[in-house]
Design a protein around this motif. Structure first.
Motif, PDB file in Angstrom:
ATOM      1  N   ARG A 266       0.823  -1.250   0.184  1.00  0.00           N
ATOM      2  CA  ARG A 266      -0.015  -0.057  -0.066  1.00  0.00           C
ATOM      3  C   ARG A 266       0.959   0.995   0.175  1.00  0.00           C
ATOM      4  N   ASP A 267       1.359   1.261   1.642  1.00  0.00           N
ATOM      5  CA  ASP A 267       2.805   2.417   0.859  1.00  0.00           C
ATOM      6  C   ASP A 267       4.026   2.575   0.322  1.00  0.00           C
ATOM      7  N   ARG A 268       4.314   2.140  -0.904  1.00  0.00           N
ATOM      8  CA  ARG A 268       5.964   2.033  -1.328  1.00  0.00           C
ATOM      9  C   ARG A 268       5.761   3.229  -2.417  1.00  0.00           C
ATOM     10  N   LEU A 272       2.483   6.090  -3.470  1.00  0.00           N
ATOM     11  CA  LEU A 272       2.318   7.119  -3.524  1.00  0.00           C
ATOM     12  C   LEU A 272       2.642   8.224  -4.167  1.00  0.00           C
ATOM     13  N   ALA A 273       3.592   7.709  -5.245  1.00  0.00           N
ATOM     14  CA  ALA A 273       3.904   8.544  -6.555  1.00  0.00           C
ATOM     15  C   ALA A 273       2.436   8.793  -7.488  1.00  0.00           C
ATOM     16  N   THR A 286      -6.206  -2.142  -9.354  1.00  0.00           N
ATOM     17  CA  THR A 286      -6.514  -2.702 -10.296  1.00  0.00           C
ATOM     18  C   THR A 286      -5.010  -3.197 -10.806  1.00  0.00           C
ATOM     19  N   LYS A 287      -4.869  -2.236 -10.984  1.00  0.00           N
ATOM     20  CA  LYS A 287      -2.505  -1.116 -11.889  1.00  0.00           C
ATOM     21  C   LYS A 287      -2.292  -1.776 -11.052  1.00  0.00           C
ATOM     22  N   ASN A 288      -1.756  -1.754  -9.613  1.00  0.00           N
ATOM     23  CA  ASN A 288      -0.554  -1.699  -8.986  1.00  0.00           C
ATOM     24  C   ASN A 288      -0.327  -1.843  -7.913  1.00  0.00           C
TER      25      ASN A 288
END
Length: 377
Positions: A266-268, A272-273, A286-288
């Motif tokens: 979640r917080d990679r 964040l970007a 869905t994508k990340n």
């Protein structure tokens, strides 16, 4: 020109390596130095009069000789690198395909491929078997002349024998297998879908964490068999009702597993970007994040199918499923009272349940490993 010995001679005195130059040079014989008298030093002063002007002459690649190198034209010694924008873009192109790599890794595991073929052959045969039988699964044998049709052992006429009512066990087993496979696959796909959606929201959206945690604790603290019993008594025992009920309570384990994995991603930095750039919630999930969960989802799907069959067997054993629709669980329940005298009643459905469990376990593990991008080399 004066002849002098250099430190270069001492280095190569006992070596088989000859000194070579990138520029045309002149060879001069020098006095021997050291133990090897065949070694020769090379004067690094070029002689441009000995340059070979034949541009069509070819020299062996990877083999350089002082006697030929100083005769090579400059155009053969040096090539200017030209920049082409299209070629530069081609250099960065990769023909990598995720699902092609998954398939390539999966087919390398011969045992898993064989198990997958066996399972699909078994599924197809459940539709073919009733067509090649002369009897029906629910028809009592009254047309078998001068012979008792109850508990007939397997023979050339009744391939799997008959049951306590005189029905052909061959048709019953394959009809029950078809029902159990369809039920287990449907429930597994349904609970995986519900579990993955809830798990993604549960793990990523912080505001929903408290709600889903309390919901999970409320449902998980009460045994599922109690829910199933209440639903069977209040709504009905049909296969459709039991399938929906299983989906409604079987998603807990999948959702909790997905939620814990989402916490890891979640917080990679790339998430964040994405949030800073205004990417929507659905696209981030869905994508990340979802691609990292495919191998885990496939493994849980493969392992849940035999688990659903086992649970369906338990419900049938307890009388919580409609017995008018034959299933492997119902056959195993009916066989328990006559197993010692007529073991074939238990052997055939138990063998099919075991085959389905083993095939899904092996195929699921192999396919899960193939879905892991770290194995795509």
């Amino acid at each position: 020109m004066s002849k002098r010995k250099t430190g270069l001679d001492a280095r190569f005195a006992n070596s088989n390596v000859e000194v070579q130059s990138e520029l045309p040079v002149m060879e001069e014989t020098v006095n021997e130095y050291g133990a090897n008298e065949d070694k020769m030093a090379v004067n690094l002063e070029p002689d441009y009069n000995k340059v070979d002007t034949d541009l069509d002459k070819h020299y062996d690649r990877g083999v350089v000789h002082p006697q030929t190198r100083f005769r090579m034209p400059e155009k053969q010694l040096f090539d200017f690198a030209e920049y082409h924008s299209q070629d530069a873009e081609k250099t960065g192109y990769s023909n990598y395909s995720y699902w092609k790599s998954v398939w390539a890794n999966f087919i390398k595991k011969k045992v898993a491929v064989a198990m997958a073929i066996i399972f699909f052959a078994l599924l197809i045969f459940t539709f073919i078997a009733p067509l090649i039988s002369i009897y029906d699964a629910n028809t009592v044998r009254i047309d078998f002349p001068n012979r008792e049709t109850r508990f007939v052992s397997p023979n050339s006429h009744f391939w799997f024998g008959t049951d306590s009512l005189g029905c052909d066990y061959w048709c019953q087993v394959w009809s029950a297998t078809r029902t159990s496979i369809i039920l287990s696959v449907s429930v597994s796909l349904g609970q995986i879908f519900v579990g993955v959606v809830i798990g993604l929201l549960w793990g990523y959206v912080r505001k929903l964490d408290r709600f889903f945690t309390e919901l999970y604790n409320f449902i998980d603290n009460i045994p599922t068999i109690i829910y199933m019993t209440l639903i069977a008594l209040m709504i009905g025992k049909s296969t459709m009702v039991m399938a929906v009920a299983l989906i409604a309570f079987y998603w807990l384990g999948t959702a909790r597993n997905i939620r814990n994995l989402v916490f890891m991603y979640r917080d990679r930095e790339y998430n964040l970007a994405s949030r800073c750039l205004g990417t929507g919630l659905g696209r981030i999930l869905t994508k990340n994040i979802f691609p990292y969960l495919i191998s885990v989802i496939v493994l849980r799907l493969a392992l849940s199918i035999p688990g659903i069959i086992a649970y369906e067997t338990t419900l049938s054993y307890l009388g919580l499923l409609d017995i008018t629709t034959p299933s492997l669980g119902i056959l195993l329940r009916d066989a328990r009272s006559n197993f010692l005298e007529y073991p074939y009643l238990l052997v055939f459905p138990a063998a099919i349940v075991s085959l389905i469990t083993v095939t899904f376990y092996l195929v699921g593990n192999a396919f899960s490993d193939a879905c892991d991008p770290r194995n795509h080399v």
